[in-house]
Design a protein around this motif. Structure first.
Motif, short mmCIF file in Angstrom:
data_model
loop_
_atom_site.label_atom_id
_atom_site.label_comp_id
_atom_site.label_asym_id
_atom_site.label_seq_id
_atom_site.Cartn_x
_atom_site.Cartn_y
_atom_site.Cartn_z
N ARG A 48 21.10 27.03 -14.82
CA ARG A 48 21.38 28.31 -14.14
C ARG A 48 22.54 29.04 -14.79
N HIS A 49 23.55 28.31 -15.23
CA HIS A 49 24.68 28.94 -15.91
C HIS A 49 24.25 29.47 -17.27
N GLN A 50 23.42 28.73 -17.97
CA GLN A 50 22.90 29.20 -19.25
C GLN A 50 22.06 30.46 -19.05
N VAL A 52 33.43 32.79 -24.69
CA VAL A 52 34.55 32.10 -25.33
C VAL A 52 34.43 30.59 -25.27
N ARG A 53 33.40 30.09 -24.59
CA ARG A 53 33.20 28.65 -24.50
C ARG A 53 31.72 28.35 -24.67
N SER A 54 31.42 27.25 -25.32
CA SER A 54 30.03 26.90 -25.63
C SER A 54 29.22 26.64 -24.36
N MET A 55 27.93 26.96 -24.43
CA MET A 55 27.03 26.71 -23.31
C MET A 55 26.52 25.28 -23.31
N PHE A 56 26.79 24.54 -24.36
CA PHE A 56 26.30 23.17 -24.48
C PHE A 56 26.86 22.32 -23.34
N GLY A 105 23.26 38.92 -21.90
CA GLY A 105 22.98 39.37 -23.26
C GLY A 105 23.80 38.65 -24.31
N LEU A 106 24.50 37.60 -23.93
CA LEU A 106 25.32 36.85 -24.88
C LEU A 106 24.47 35.80 -25.58
N ARG A 107 24.63 35.70 -26.90
CA ARG A 107 23.79 34.81 -27.69
C ARG A 107 24.54 33.65 -28.33
N ARG A 108 25.75 33.88 -28.78
CA ARG A 108 26.50 32.83 -29.49
C ARG A 108 27.98 32.95 -29.16
N LEU A 109 28.74 31.97 -29.57
CA LEU A 109 30.18 31.93 -29.32
C LEU A 109 30.86 33.15 -29.92
N ALA A 148 32.57 32.29 -15.02
CA ALA A 148 33.90 32.78 -15.37
C ALA A 148 34.66 31.81 -16.28
N TYR A 149 34.34 30.54 -16.22
CA TYR A 149 35.02 29.56 -17.05
C TYR A 149 34.56 29.61 -18.51
N MET A 150 33.47 30.35 -18.77
CA MET A 150 32.92 30.43 -20.13
C MET A 150 33.07 31.80 -20.77
N VAL A 151 33.38 32.83 -19.99
CA VAL A 151 33.41 34.19 -20.54
C VAL A 151 34.77 34.84 -20.27
N LYS A 152 35.03 35.88 -21.07
CA LYS A 152 36.20 36.72 -20.87
C LYS A 152 35.68 38.11 -20.58
#
Length: 62
Positions: free
Chosen positions: A20-22, A11-15, A29-33, A53-57
């Motif tokens: 290590r978080h990327q 739910v949040r960009s990896m940019f 297995g997540l590729r895009r937003l 946890a701050y980037m995924v649901k």
């Protein structure tokens, strides 16, 4: 007996995040937003989800 699974959505960009978080996000297995995947509910995947946890649901799949 089927293994328990959970649905993980990015739910949040990896940019701008650390390498290590990327790597954890790619390992799930997540590729895009807004991309969702079903992963096995294990200690390893729970640790990866907790780290980013701050980037995924995360949702339990019954």
């Amino acid at each position: 007996m089927a293994k328990k699974q959970m649905k993980v959505t990015l739910v949040r960009s990896m940019f701008g995040t650390g390498a290590r978080h990327q790597a954890c996000v790619r390992g799930l297995g997540l590729r895009r937003l807004h991309h969702s995947v079903l992963v096995e509910d294990s200690a390893a995947t729970r640790g990866m989800v907790r780290k980013v946890a701050y980037m995924v649901k995360c949702e339990e799949v019954a």
